[in-house]
Design a protein around this motif. Sequence first.
Motif, mmCIF file in Angstrom:
data_model
loop_
_atom_site.group_PDB
_atom_site.id
_atom_site.type_symbol
_atom_site.label_atom_id
_atom_site.label_comp_id
_atom_site.label_asym_id
_atom_site.label_seq_id
_atom_site.Cartn_x
_atom_site.Cartn_y
_atom_site.Cartn_z
ATOM 1 N N SER B 109 0.863 -1.173 0.000
ATOM 2 C CA SER B 109 0.000 0.000 0.000
ATOM 3 C C SER B 109 0.899 1.222 0.000
ATOM 4 N N ASP B 110 0.578 2.241 -0.788
ATOM 5 C CA ASP B 110 1.496 3.380 -0.828
ATOM 6 C C ASP B 110 1.183 4.375 0.289
ATOM 7 N N PHE B 111 2.068 5.369 0.440
ATOM 8 C CA PHE B 111 1.963 6.237 1.611
ATOM 9 C C PHE B 111 0.721 7.127 1.576
ATOM 10 N N ALA B 114 -1.919 5.485 3.389
ATOM 11 C CA ALA B 114 -1.657 5.560 4.829
ATOM 12 C C ALA B 114 -2.012 6.938 5.370
ATOM 13 N N MET B 115 -1.721 7.991 4.578
ATOM 14 C CA MET B 115 -1.952 9.362 5.061
ATOM 15 C C MET B 115 -3.429 9.710 5.174
ATOM 16 N N VAL B 116 -4.247 9.127 4.316
ATOM 17 C CA VAL B 116 -5.682 9.414 4.441
ATOM 18 C C VAL B 116 -6.385 8.322 5.244
#
Lengths: 367, 258
Positions: B109-111, B114-116
């Motif tokens: 999973s890309d960042f 993760a950020m949202v």
Amino acid sequence: MSSDFQEQSGAVQVRGGLTHRQKTLLNVAALLCCLGILALFSRYGSEYHVRILNNMAIFITLAVSYNLVNGVCGILHLGPNAFVAIGAYTSALLTLSPSEKQINFIINDLIWPLSIVQVPFALSLVAAGIMAALFAFIISFPVFRVRGDYLAIVTFGFGEVVRVLCNAAQSITNGPLGLKNLEPYTNLWWSWGIAILTIVSITKLINSSYGRAMKAIREDETAARAMGIDPFRQLLLAFLISAFFSGIAGGLLAHLITTISPTLFMFTLTFNLLIIIVVGGLGSTTGAVIGAILFAWGGEALRIVENPMDIGIITIPGIPGMRMVVFSLILMLVIIFAGHGIFGRNEFSWEMLARICLRGGKRVGSP
Amino acid sequence: MSFFEMRHVIVQFGGLCAVCDFSIALSAGQLVGLIGPNGAGKTTVFNTITGFITPDEGDIFWQGENIRAYPAHRVTASGIARTFQNIRLFADMTVLENVMVSFHYSIQSDFLHAMVGSPKYRRVEAEIREKSRRYLYELGLGHLSSEKAATLAYGQQRRLEIARALATGPKLLLLDEPAAGMNPIETIELAALIRLIRDKYGVTVFLIEHDMKFVMGLCERIKVLDYGKSIAEGTPTEIQKDIKVIKAYLGSGYYAAG
């Protein structure tokens, strides 16, 4: 084995108190509360108070994103002023109208594509973030070849380079004269909106696998590499995200004070940010927010010590700069009595708040 | 093609030849020990395999690839994990987080997710958490998962290092002095644990150890290193009788006198 472990983890969750849903509800409630306060201030607050609140939000954005690199990754990076400067200039050059630009640039003319473009404020902020991140990307290759004090020196150097460039590249930045008459677009909604966005997204990142990898690098880079983590990639990610939000904050700052010049982005800015995150607690986002609030509000509140004071028989005349003396005293006290800053590496959580309230309640209730 | 092979590896530190012409071949599922006097170059061999040191000469073949120039993180991703002689935990992180770090390199999973905090990312996170808990329970650390790693007792810290290395999903596990500083009972438990890990996860174990009783009891094959050179290789009984090994450990005078 598996079911046994499921039960145990379930039990821990019940003892822990709040469910995920309850926490989300509380978060939404807190957010609405914040928005309510903002609405009140933007309608009834004096210009002075609004100004302090705007400053506060910008410093929160800067401190939280700076903390991602310095606190979470454990990298002593001393060049955030460069990101802020790039963000501020990018956004300012994009929102100024072509006619204003002509008035501003009296010595050298602004170079071609910039002299005619004008974009909406929101777009200019995005551009500010992207330009700052782009700059971070370019400097990341030399920066992350070294660690520790060396990295501090290299980033400090790049910070100064950008400031000097702002002075020298007259046909882009208008040199020491700076840019004047920017539209004051920054209001409470913009500044606090960005601040909240920054806090939420960076907190989520820190609590994710990416954040854990960054912390692992801070704790022990060799071990982190042995666990399959590429330090360069993780540090680069933190650096780019930090630069992006700092750039946006720079754009907000430019449109808050409406006049920017290279002197605004001297090392003092980095120094102030460093103080904020150290006092708040390196590595703690909550600490960065609290530090920024104290800094923005305290800087104004301490103005009273510069007024002439009557203490009984002695009259102290108003001494300009007295504020800084008191400020540094407070700073020393914090470092002496809370070596790891106000929050250490802890974060705010509803459980923590509940614990504090319950303990307080008991103390009041007990005879 | 062998499972893992080092061919004529040479590592020099300035004028000192830390590892001189070292060769070894491991086959899958073996429990192999690397012994030798202090300063023989054992840890340097491990550092070379795991990409912390690039050998000056020689090749390292791992599942058909030459990994001699791989950086450390890539070696781990290719299926070789290690522990450290002087424990290197992420001290200020919890026990569970220490293990969860090991899953990062394989994260799907890309960042931005993760950020949202997207549902997709939350699923990944929950999966990592559950797998990490499993490893902790497996190694008897389940009840400590929310403690800070620095607060663990010594033996537990060693176990956590093994749990963390296992969580990277290795096929070859390198243990650098796993029994150092343990009392006799802990050492016996550790030997049982290492066998269990080998049998359950099907990993090949290559370990450095000074505790001879431990090594002789546990390992199926032993390689002896002295001054960067391999001086003997064989089963524990063969090694115990080897003249060169006795000389290396006790000095040539002892042999002459004996």
